[in-house]
Design an enzyme around this catalytic site. Structure first.
Site, PDB file in Angstrom:
ATOM      1  N   HIS A 181       0.830  -1.214   0.000  1.00  0.00           N
ATOM      2  CA  HIS A 181       0.000   0.000   0.000  1.00  0.00           C
ATOM      3  C   HIS A 181       0.857   1.253   0.000  1.00  0.00           C
ATOM      4  CE1 HIS A 181       0.542  -0.743   4.428  1.00  0.00           C
ATOM      5  NE2 HIS A 181       0.679   0.583   4.469  1.00  0.00           N
ATOM      6  N   HIS A 240       3.938   6.983   4.046  1.00  0.00           N
ATOM      7  CA  HIS A 240       4.877   5.863   3.874  1.00  0.00           C
ATOM      8  C   HIS A 240       4.427   4.962   2.734  1.00  0.00           C
ATOM      9  CE1 HIS A 240       1.983   3.903   6.765  1.00  0.00           C
ATOM     10  NE2 HIS A 240       2.208   2.848   6.013  1.00  0.00           N
ATOM     11  N   GLU A 282       7.721   0.826   5.133  1.00  0.00           N
ATOM     12  CA  GLU A 282       7.220  -0.239   6.000  1.00  0.00           C
ATOM     13  C   GLU A 282       7.447  -1.571   5.295  1.00  0.00           C
ATOM     14  OE1 GLU A 282       2.960  -0.088   6.644  1.00  0.00           O
ATOM     15  OE2 GLU A 282       3.054  -1.422   8.367  1.00  0.00           O
TER      16      GLU A 282
END
Lengths: 134, 134
Positions: free
Chosen positions: A7, A79, A130
């Site tokens: 994502h 992020h 991440e």
């Protein structure tokens, strides 16, 4: 090592307006807001055919998004998340290359219920990265 | 209306180092640098299973990336690109919702040889959004 882009997370100053914009102006498939008290965010997931956009809005005074929105009042990309098969192996490989892992260095359970780690933005071209074990 | 996330573009201060990091530290499939003189950038494409990352580095004094890197010396996410089927229809729909299109408002041919438009970041949660007709 890294697999799919899981994502892109976008911090937004007005979650309702941002969700409406993705639904109506951009014509995307937009979910309902979900409070994630363990992560200090309310999230709206936008399902694209190949990945997700996560709209993030602060939940609570200690939200990790508060500082970002103070610096970026219009919002911004917070992020990006890459999938990995084995987060411990990925972490140890990255540490060996000199990259820094944020926090304790141990994975914690992320917003999707899976182990995650965050890498230091200064080590990755200014991007907060991440890693999520899938 | 929007379809796949075509790519995430990351402006980087050292293209060789960033490409090496994605190849070796992150273990991704990284292409060779490509000069795009019409767009003022040198690009390295990183192929993920479901989308692409584009590392952008300035090419020439008028590069659109120069100002971004002055403000963000470590680099950062420069834009995200969503695919659309019909860029004129998408543009007209977005204009009708009050969103602003950058530049002349007419699509130009992007780095992939396809018509693209950029939307005003202030209208999209601080994110520079590219639309690409596929």
């Amino acid at each position: 090592m890294i697999g799919r882009l899981n994502h892109v997370a976008i911090a937004v100053p007005d979650l309702t307006a941002a969700a409406e914009q993705y639904r109506n102006a951009l014509g995307a498939s937009v979910g309902a807001p979900q409070d994630e008290p363990d992560h200090g965010v309310t999230v709206v997931f936008i399902e694209l055919p190949n990945t997700k956009i996560e709209l993030l809005y602060p939940l609570g005074e200690d939200s990790p998004i508060n500082g970002f929105l103070e610096k970026n009042p219009s919002g911004g990309i917070h992020h990006i998340c890459y999938e990995v098969d084995d987060i411990i192996s990925a972490r140890d490989h990255l540490l060996a290359t000199g990259a820094r892992v944020l926090g304790s260095g141990e994975p914690r359970i992320g917003a999707h219920g899976k182990p995650v780690l965050f890498l230091h933005p200064k080590d990755f071209n200014g991007c907060l990265v991440e890693l999520e074990q899938v």
